[in-house]
Design a protein around this motif. Structure first.
Motif, PDB file in Angstrom:
ATOM      1  N   LYS A  70      11.657  15.837  31.065  1.00 32.11           N
ATOM      2  CA  LYS A  70      12.447  17.061  31.189  1.00 32.11           C
ATOM      3  C   LYS A  70      13.007  17.296  32.587  1.00 32.11           C
ATOM      4  O   LYS A  70      13.868  18.170  32.775  1.00 32.11           O
ATOM      5  CB  LYS A  70      11.611  18.260  30.763  1.00 32.11           C
ATOM      6  N   PRO A 130      21.000  21.209  34.150  1.00 31.17           N
ATOM      7  CA  PRO A 130      20.900  22.641  34.460  1.00 31.17           C
ATOM      8  C   PRO A 130      21.935  23.437  33.665  1.00 31.17           C
ATOM      9  O   PRO A 130      23.032  22.941  33.378  1.00 31.17           O
ATOM     10  CB  PRO A 130      21.196  22.694  35.965  1.00 31.17           C
ATOM     11  N   GLN A 131      21.599  24.654  33.330  1.00 36.76           N
ATOM     12  CA  GLN A 131      22.497  25.485  32.526  1.00 36.76           C
ATOM     13  C   GLN A 131      23.842  25.688  33.209  1.00 36.76           C
ATOM     14  O   GLN A 131      24.887  25.749  32.553  1.00 36.76           O
ATOM     15  CB  GLN A 131      21.841  26.854  32.268  1.00 36.76           C
ATOM     16  N   ILE A 132      23.840  25.737  34.540  1.00 43.33           N
ATOM     17  CA  ILE A 132      25.094  25.940  35.272  1.00 43.33           C
ATOM     18  C   ILE A 132      26.068  24.788  35.023  1.00 43.33           C
ATOM     19  O   ILE A 132      27.283  24.987  34.938  1.00 43.33           O
ATOM     20  CB  ILE A 132      24.815  26.120  36.793  1.00 43.33           C
ATOM     21  N   VAL A 160      26.554  15.945  31.857  1.00 47.68           N
ATOM     22  CA  VAL A 160      25.600  16.618  30.964  1.00 47.68           C
ATOM     23  C   VAL A 160      25.067  15.635  29.924  1.00 47.68           C
ATOM     24  O   VAL A 160      23.860  15.601  29.639  1.00 47.68           O
ATOM     25  CB  VAL A 160      26.263  17.838  30.287  1.00 47.68           C
ATOM     26  N   GLU A 176      22.143  27.272  41.069  1.00 46.41           N
ATOM     27  CA  GLU A 176      21.948  28.148  39.909  1.00 46.41           C
ATOM     28  C   GLU A 176      20.994  29.299  40.223  1.00 46.41           C
ATOM     29  O   GLU A 176      21.194  30.431  39.758  1.00 46.41           O
ATOM     30  CB  GLU A 176      21.402  27.309  38.755  1.00 46.41           C
ATOM     31  N   THR A 177      19.968  29.027  41.011  1.00 46.59           N
ATOM     32  CA  THR A 177      18.934  30.038  41.292  1.00 46.59           C
ATOM     33  C   THR A 177      19.212  30.831  42.561  1.00 46.59           C
ATOM     34  O   THR A 177      18.395  31.684  42.944  1.00 46.59           O
ATOM     35  CB  THR A 177      17.555  29.361  41.406  1.00 46.59           C
ATOM     36  N   ILE A 233      26.009  22.872  32.216  1.00 47.90           N
ATOM     37  CA  ILE A 233      26.396  22.996  30.801  1.00 47.90           C
ATOM     38  C   ILE A 233      27.526  24.015  30.658  1.00 47.90           C
ATOM     39  O   ILE A 233      28.518  23.779  29.954  1.00 47.90           O
ATOM     40  CB  ILE A 233      25.178  23.408  29.949  1.00 47.90           C
ATOM     41  N   ASP A 234      27.382  25.149  31.355  1.00 41.24           N
ATOM     42  CA  ASP A 234      28.401  26.197  31.277  1.00 41.24           C
ATOM     43  C   ASP A 234      29.730  25.721  31.852  1.00 41.24           C
ATOM     44  O   ASP A 234      30.803  25.983  31.269  1.00 41.24           O
ATOM     45  CB  ASP A 234      27.935  27.446  32.027  1.00 41.24           C
ATOM     46  N   ARG A 279      21.124  14.256  29.463  1.00 39.86           N
ATOM     47  CA  ARG A 279      20.361  14.350  28.213  1.00 39.86           C
ATOM     48  C   ARG A 279      19.823  12.984  27.786  1.00 39.86           C
ATOM     49  O   ARG A 279      18.717  12.899  27.231  1.00 39.86           O
ATOM     50  CB  ARG A 279      21.235  14.970  27.126  1.00 39.86           C
ATOM     51  N   ARG A 334      31.426  23.343  29.439  1.00 35.68           N
ATOM     52  CA  ARG A 334      31.995  24.037  28.282  1.00 35.68           C
ATOM     53  C   ARG A 334      33.310  24.726  28.630  1.00 35.68           C
ATOM     54  O   ARG A 334      34.257  24.740  27.842  1.00 35.68           O
ATOM     55  CB  ARG A 334      30.991  25.066  27.758  1.00 35.68           C
TER      56      ARG A 334
END
Length: 715
Positions: free
Chosen positions: A696, A701-703, A684, A644-645, A705-706, A688, A709
């Motif tokens: 946390k 990671p957002q990648i 995902v 992701e980064t 989640i995306d 959670r 989706r």
């Protein structure tokens, strides 16, 4: 007939079938099936046929099955796979049922399906060339030989002798293959191959029946009724369970088929093999391993991450600074491929000791018959120990391999960088320190790069190449080429503390420390950790890395402003390590002991861990599944964060790097591929769940989640 197979009948009524399929290799696919079917129809209609020679117009004999077809098979399609497999086997059975002798004239590699075709022939002749390699390596891709390889090789060699070829995927060149019984004879040159094959047919006109088709055939070494074989089966099953921990279905299925081959007739055994193959192909383990070890390995090794537009570069003279464990391993690897090496240390005694490492390693190769004494002497002569900077003059490449100290690395860069030849590259073999920060001491930061080797260098296949902020594309291309010249696999990553492999490998051992600090039994942490499929448990791994080194790296990064104490994701685990080091002098195996106690009789978990940290109520409240997922999800999440980064440039680099560099379980296909087969949505959701219970650091990671989706996979 099709153009894929050339059909030539000579004056002696011998037909030569030369496989020459579309593309660079012959492969067992739809084209092969159609060509073989047409060829057999024509052969069966021949009058006065004396024999058949099967050979190849390609550099390889047959490359094997088409993995694109196999990886496309989905759960629920097993019957279709079975029918197709049985159809291919029927053709191979027709080859060995021909009423005339059939010879395999092997001109190049015959691996997997290639060797399975050869095993159907009455006689096998190979050119005595380094280009010829024989074996059934399917197990390394999470598969089993589905074209009769398990059944025929077991029938040919017997249970014990076939075992390493089937369970371990052992491959042999012509001479050892002849000694092992895989082939019958060799010829010195390609020109002799077809004449010798035809001569054998004329010399053996009645040798048209396979041994296993002769009434009363007995498998060499005996069947299951032999007590020694029965005992061997028991030991093999126990050994497999210990090695794979039940996580790899392919070896277990292969063993089952081998045992069935001892019990039933050949055709029944072949059908059992097809059933097992069809079940195996659709498993996630097989798909993961095919994806990683074939498709993504080809991407990585084939130069996906090498910048385009630069001519291939060859290093002829390499300088190495530091004769410790890493430097001496790099020196041996370089000398083995013909590179002249200067290995410089602070004393001649240390430099000579570094060269002695190669001398010892080469002596072992000679002793095992893998190298001639003269060749070993040539390799050793390429290594020059030194204490003088002047000996580094004219080096194409210099690799600094001293311990992780910024000031020391800076001083070496300043004092010896000028020794490089024009356009030469300076590389730092660092595992954690940012390349951009190290390159500030360089007068040519565009020519500065990181090359993270893994210990022991002469055996570990991976190199992690790290680009600093100013590293040029040409420098990256040269580092990539040197890695391939050293016969290692390069992954390319961008700069960050710990890069990809070091920051990822640390996560499960940090989590293991956190679990113990919370109160979970150390023995249980290690046991559940091993069940994930790592080569060793997380506690044993930390002891090998050493708690002291891990803490030194943390402290160095804090002092450089690269991390903050308050951001530690596992503070209790870090405190546990500090306590063990400072108060109990337990800094790892090299320091006399860490999580384990070591003695001549072996090792055991240090009892003091239970006295200091064990809490029965906590231990009973944490499930094995939570322990397992906490240990496995940490490196998976870290891999996704690296992607992701932008630390990781490609998914393939992440998967191959995690398997070959830091021991990701092979069944996962790599830490990023694990998410694909676990399921993005499910992954995902599980992240959670773990985040809500444990913190946390488990946030998805957002990648991920995306991707979940959008219904996409990591590719």
């Amino acid at each position: 007939m099709t153009d894929s197979f050339k059909y030539e009948k000579d004056a002696s009524n011998i037909v030569t079938v030369t496989m020459d399929m579309r593309g660079s290799v012959n492969a067992i696919n739809d084209e092969f099936i159609e060509a073989m079917r047409s060829t057999l129809t024509k052969l069966q209609a021949e009058e006065n046929l004396a024999g058949v020679v099967i050979t190849s117009a390609k550099k390889t004999f047959i490359a094997g099955g088409d993995l694109n077809d196999l990886v496309a098979a989905q759960p629920g399609e097993e019957q279709g796979v079975f029918v197709r497999t049985e159809g291919i086997k029927a053709l191979l059975r027709q080859i060995e049922k021909l009423p005339v002798p059939v010879v395999a004239a092997i001109n190049g590699a015959a691996l997997g399906g290639g060797l399975e075709v050869c095993l159907c022939c009455n006689h096998r002749i190979a050119v005595d060339s380094r280009a010829v390699l024989l074996g059934l390596p399917e197990v390394g891709l999470g598969l089993l030989p589905g074209g009769g390889g398990v059944v025929r090789l077991t029938s040919l060699l017997g249970f014990e002798k076939a075992f390493p070829f089937l369970i371990e995927g052992k491959k042999l060149g012509p001479a050892p293959a002849l000694a092992a019984g895989l082939i019958h004879e060799t010829v010195a040159t390609q020109d002799e191959l077809l004449p010798r094959a035809k001569a054998w047919i004329l010399e053996n006109p009645s040798s048209a029946v396979q041994a296993w088709d002769v009434k009363g055939f007995k498998i060499p070494g005996g069947g299951e009724e032999n007590p020694a074989i029965r005992q061997g089966i028991v030991f093999a099953a126990a050994g497999l369970q210990k090695k794979t921990r039940g996580l790899l279905p392919a070896p277990e299925m292969i063993l089952d088929i081998m045992v069935e081959t001892l019990r039933v007739d050949l055709d029944t055994a072949l059908r059992i093999e097809s059933r097992q193959f069809a079940q195996l192909v659709t498993t996630p383990e097989a798909k993961n391993m095919i994806n990683a070890f074939f498709f993504q390995m080809n991407q990585v090794a084939g130069g996906q991450s090498r910048p385009k537009g630069f001519e291939p570069n060859t290093v002829s003279r390499l300088g190495i600074l530091g004769g410790g464990m890493m430097g001496q391993g790099i020196a041996m690897s370089a000398a083995m491929v013909g590179i002249d090496v200067v290995i410089k240390d602070v004393t001649m005694e240390s430099a000579e000791k570094a060269k002695a490492y190669s001398e010892k390693g080469l002596a072992k190769l000679v002793q095992k018959g893998r190298m001639k004494e003269a060749a070993a002497a040539e390799v050793l002569a390429r290594i020059k120990p030194s204490v003088s900077d002047s000996d580094l003059q004219g080096c194409d490449f210099i690799i600094e391999a001293v311990f992780e100290n910024v000031e020391l690395k800076h001083s070496l860069t300043k004092s010896t960088e000028s020794c490089l030849a024009e356009g030469g590259v300076w590389a730092s073999n660092t595992s954690t320190l940012p390349i951009t920060a190290l390159s500030t001491a360089s007068s040519k930061p565009a020519n500065f790069i990181g090359m993270h080797f893994f210990s022991p260098v002469d055996r570990m296949p991976l190199v992690e190449i790290i680009c600093g902020a100013e590293t040029s594309e040409e420098t990256l291309a040269k580092a990539f080429d040197l890695t391939r010249q050293l016969k290692k696999t390069p992954i390319v990553v961008n700069d960050s503390p710990g890069f990809y492999t070091s920051r990822t490998i640390s996560t499960p051992i940090q989590e293991a420390a956190q679990l113990m600090a919370e109160g979970v039994n150390a023995v249980r942490v290690e046991s559940v950790g091993k069940s994930v499929g790592w080569p060793v448990g997380p506690l044993a791994l930390q002891d090998e890395v050493s708690q002291k080194l891990s803490l030194d790296i943390i402290d160095a990064q804090i002092s450089m402003g690269l991390r903050k104490t308050e951001d530690d994701p596992t503070p209790q685990g870090t405190a546990l390590m500090r306590c063990l080091l400072n108060e109990h002098k337990r800094g790892g195996r090299v320091h006399g002991g860490g999580y384990y106690e070591y003695s001549e009789s072996g090792k055991q978990i240090w009892p003091g861990l239970r006295d200091l940290y064990f809490k029965e109520d906590v231990d009973s409240a944490v499930s094995d599944q939570d322990i397992r997922d906490r240990l496995l999800f940490r490196p998976v999440i870290e891999s996704l964060v690296c992607l992701e980064t932008g630390v990781l440039r490609t998914v393939a680099d992440g998967n191959i790097g995690s398997i070959m560099g830091i021991g990701a379980p092979t069944w996962t296909g790599g830490y990023i591929q694990f998410v694909n087969t676990y399921g993005l949505v499910r992954f995902v959701e599980r992240c959670r769940e773990l985040e809500s219970k444990y913190g946390k650091r488990f946030a998805p990671p957002q990648i991920a989640i995306d991707k979940a989706r959008l219904g996409e996979l990591f590719q």
